[in-house]
Design an enzyme around this catalytic site. Sequence first.
Site, mmCIF file in Angstrom:
data_model
loop_
_atom_site.group_PDB
_atom_site.id
_atom_site.type_symbol
_atom_site.label_atom_id
_atom_site.label_comp_id
_atom_site.label_asym_id
_atom_site.label_seq_id
_atom_site.Cartn_x
_atom_site.Cartn_y
_atom_site.Cartn_z
ATOM 1 N N LYS A 14 32.948 51.364 47.247
ATOM 2 C CA LYS A 14 32.738 50.021 46.475
ATOM 3 C C LYS A 14 31.652 49.890 45.971
ATOM 4 C CE LYS A 14 31.973 45.152 48.164
ATOM 5 N NZ LYS A 14 32.184 44.208 49.292
ATOM 6 N N ASP A 65 26.894 40.713 44.784
ATOM 7 C CA ASP A 65 28.098 39.770 45.306
ATOM 8 C C ASP A 65 27.497 38.379 45.740
ATOM 9 O OD1 ASP A 65 30.512 38.577 46.363
ATOM 10 O OD2 ASP A 65 30.221 40.037 48.233
ATOM 11 N N LYS A 125 28.446 32.178 48.291
ATOM 12 C CA LYS A 125 27.516 32.593 49.475
ATOM 13 C C LYS A 125 26.673 31.511 49.655
ATOM 14 C CE LYS A 125 28.588 37.385 49.780
ATOM 15 N NZ LYS A 125 29.188 37.495 51.051
ATOM 16 N N ASP A 180 25.573 45.568 47.791
ATOM 17 C CA ASP A 180 26.789 45.532 47.841
ATOM 18 C C ASP A 180 27.655 46.938 46.996
ATOM 19 O OD1 ASP A 180 29.186 44.474 49.292
ATOM 20 O OD2 ASP A 180 29.755 42.944 47.877
ATOM 21 N N ASP A 183 35.122 35.633 47.498
ATOM 22 C CA ASP A 183 33.999 36.364 48.408
ATOM 23 C C ASP A 183 34.746 37.660 49.186
ATOM 24 O OD1 ASP A 183 31.600 37.138 49.067
ATOM 25 O OD2 ASP A 183 31.356 35.460 50.880
ATOM 26 N N GLU A 222 36.140 40.008 47.627
ATOM 27 C CA GLU A 222 36.542 40.768 46.531
ATOM 28 C C GLU A 222 36.411 42.411 46.689
ATOM 29 O OE1 GLU A 222 33.470 39.951 47.706
ATOM 30 O OE2 GLU A 222 32.251 41.917 47.254
ATOM 31 N N ARG A 265 37.915 44.359 48.739
ATOM 32 C CA ARG A 265 39.163 44.610 48.990
ATOM 33 C C ARG A 265 40.016 44.783 47.744
ATOM 34 N NH1 ARG A 265 39.940 40.553 53.529
ATOM 35 N NH2 ARG A 265 37.719 40.854 53.638
HETATM 36 N N1 BES Z 1 29.724 42.130 50.729
HETATM 37 C C1 BES Z 1 30.466 41.223 51.500
HETATM 38 C C2 BES Z 1 30.263 41.766 53.003
HETATM 39 C C3 BES Z 1 28.745 41.884 53.613
HETATM 40 C C4 BES Z 1 28.365 40.853 54.248
HETATM 41 C C5 BES Z 1 28.216 42.746 53.522
HETATM 42 C C6 BES Z 1 27.120 40.969 54.722
HETATM 43 C C7 BES Z 1 26.995 43.118 54.036
HETATM 44 C C8 BES Z 1 26.520 42.205 54.715
HETATM 45 C C9 BES Z 1 31.908 41.037 51.184
HETATM 46 O O1 BES Z 1 32.402 40.986 49.938
HETATM 47 C C10 BES Z 1 32.315 39.703 51.962
HETATM 48 O O2 BES Z 1 31.604 38.739 51.483
HETATM 49 N N2 BES Z 1 33.136 39.652 52.911
HETATM 50 C C11 BES Z 1 33.293 38.396 53.509
HETATM 51 C C12 BES Z 1 35.026 38.344 53.610
HETATM 52 C C13 BES Z 1 35.611 36.879 53.985
HETATM 53 C C14 BES Z 1 35.343 36.008 52.851
HETATM 54 C C15 BES Z 1 36.937 37.283 54.374
HETATM 55 C C16 BES Z 1 32.787 38.229 54.783
HETATM 56 O O3 BES Z 1 32.668 39.354 55.471
HETATM 57 O O4 BES Z 1 32.539 37.017 55.274
HETATM 58 ZN ZN ZN Z 2 31.201 42.216 48.735
HETATM 59 MN MN MN Z 3 31.963 39.265 49.005
#
Ligand code: BES
Ligand code: ZN
Ligand code: MN
Length: 508
Positions: free
Chosen positions: A274, A279, A286, A297, A356, A358, A360
Site C-alpha cells: 500500500k 492519507d 481525519k 501510510d 478514508d 482508500e 483497500r
Molecule cells: N491509513 C489508515 C489506517 C491507519 C490508521 C493506519 C491509523 C495507521 C494508523 C486507513 O486508510 C484508514 O483510514 N482506515 C480507516 C478505515 C475506516 C474508514 C473503515 C480506519 O481504520 O479508521
Molecule cells: Zn490509509
Molecule cells: Mn484512510
Amino acid sequence: MRIIVQQGAIQQTVADAIVVNLFEGVTAPGGATGAVEAALRPPGAAQGPLGQRIQLGDFTGKLNEITIIYTAGALPAARVIVVGLGKAEEFTLDRARQASATAIRTARDLGCRTVATIAHGGGIGGFAMREAAQATVEGALLGSYTFQEQKTSANNRHRLESCILVEYDARKVAEAEAGAREGEIVARAVNAARTLVNRPPNLLTPAAFAEEARDMAQRVGLSCTVLEEADLAAHQMGGLLAVGKGSVNPPRFVVLEHAPAGAAEARPLVFVGKGVTFDTGGISIKPADNMQSMKADMSGAAAVFGAMQAIAQLGLTQRVVGLIPLVENMPDGRAFRPGDVITMMSGTTVEVISTDAEGRLILADALHFAKRYRPRAVVDVATLTGACVVALGEEVAAGLFANDEAWAACVQRAAEASGERVWRLPLYEDYGDKIRSDYADLKNSGGRNSGVGTSAYFLYHFVRGADSYPWAHLDIAGMMFSSETKGYHVKGARGFGVRLLVALAQGV
Ligand code: BES
Ligand code: ZN
Ligand code: MN
C-alpha cells in the site's frame, strides 16, 4: 558506515572501541570476552575490571546492558564496550541483533570513528558463524541509522565510519564474511524503507516514490515499469484513479521484477504494498491530531521496495514481482466522495462509504492486476486499519489474514525467522455480509466494529474467482513507527516487513 570483516584477536584490534559480550549470570567470562579480560587484568590481581564489576553486581549481563572499560594503554583500543546478551537459555538471533545495535550506538554516541566487534551468538550462543555475523551486522547498521535529510546543520555526533567484524578462527572467516554481506544487504534495504517513510509527504509524492524505485531498480538490476495516469486509465484501475482524483500529485503504479536466469518464466511470488504517500482521509477527513503520521501510510510500499532491493542484491534464485500502487488521498473539489460508485479494474462495483477507507481500493486493483502473473503466491503489506492497532497494539505485531493454510504457515515461519511478529486473524464469511451494498456489489466500509476483518474480506473479494492464488494479507498499521530508540529500532520509521518478505523469498 562501512562493514569490514577481519581475522584476528579482538583484544589486539586497533579501533576507537572494541565490543565484546556477556551472558547474564556468567561470573568468569570466557571466549573473546575472557581474552579481553585477561589482557586487562593487572599483574598479580585476582581478576580484571569486568570480573570486578560482575562481583560487585554493577554489571549483570542483562540484555542490552552496557558497561564501558577504559584500557589506559593496556590494549590498542582505548575503550571496551561490554554488552549484555541476557540469559543464555533465552538467547535468539534477534537478541544478537539488539545487543549489537545497542553496543554500536554506544560507540557512535561516544564519538568513535571505528569500532570493532565480535559476532554475537557465534560461540556459546550456539548459532552458526554465518547467522551470528549476519545478525551482528544487521544490528550495527539498523541501530546506527539516522534520518537527517532535512537537518540544515550536520550532526557531528554521528561520525562512525567503519565497523570491523573480528573473527579469531581463520576457518570461520569466510562464513563470517558471507553472513556480514547478507546482513549488510538486508539492513541497508530496511534503512532505505525507513528513509522513504521518514521523508516528508510534500517531497515523497507518488511520482517521487516511483522515481526512487526506478533509480533503485537500475542500481540493483531489477526491471521496473512505472504506469502513469493515462496507463492507469487504460488498465481501468478505477480504485487507484478514484482515490487519486483529489490530489494535484497524480497516482502511479510501479512494477518491480526480479527474474533470475533459469526462473525468468516461472510462476512468481508477488508482493503488493500500500503506497498512500499521504492519507488525509479525503472528504471523510481525519481529525487534525497526529495527522502528520499519515505520511507513513506508504509503509507497505516501502517494505516491498526494500525487499525487492535486497532480493536483487542477494541474487535469490526465484522470480519475484513487486507491485506498488501509489496515491495521495486529499479532499478537493475534484475528489471522490461518499456515495460515489466506482468500477474497479476487476469490474466489481464499489459504493464509497468512507473516502478514508482508500487503502483497500488501491490494493484491490493491485491484487487483481497480480492475476496476470499467475502467481505462485501473493502477500500484500498495508497500513490498512486503525482497528488492527486496537486489536493487536502499537509496535507489537502485524495482523495476518490468509486464504491458504500452507501459505499462512510460510508467512508465519518467515515472521519467526526475521523477528517481525505477525498474529493470525480469521477471514469469517460474516465479514463479507457486512460489506454488501444496496447500490453496488460491495461497499468499502462495514462501519466501526469488525473494522480489521471487513477490510481483509474486502481484499479477499478481489483474490477469489477462477484465477485465484494463495494469498496472505499483512495489516501493519501498528508497525509504522518506533516511539523510542531501543535495540535495533530507532525512533521514527520502523522499516517493518522488509526482513519478513526477504525471509519469505528465501523460503525460510
Ligand atoms: N491509513 C489508515 C489506517 C491507519 C490508521 C493506519 C491509523 C495507521 C494508523 C486507513 O486508510 C484508514 O483510514 N482506515 C480507516 C478505515 C475506516 C474508514 C473503515 C480506519 O481504520 O479508521
Ligand atoms: Zn490509509
Ligand atoms: Mn484512510
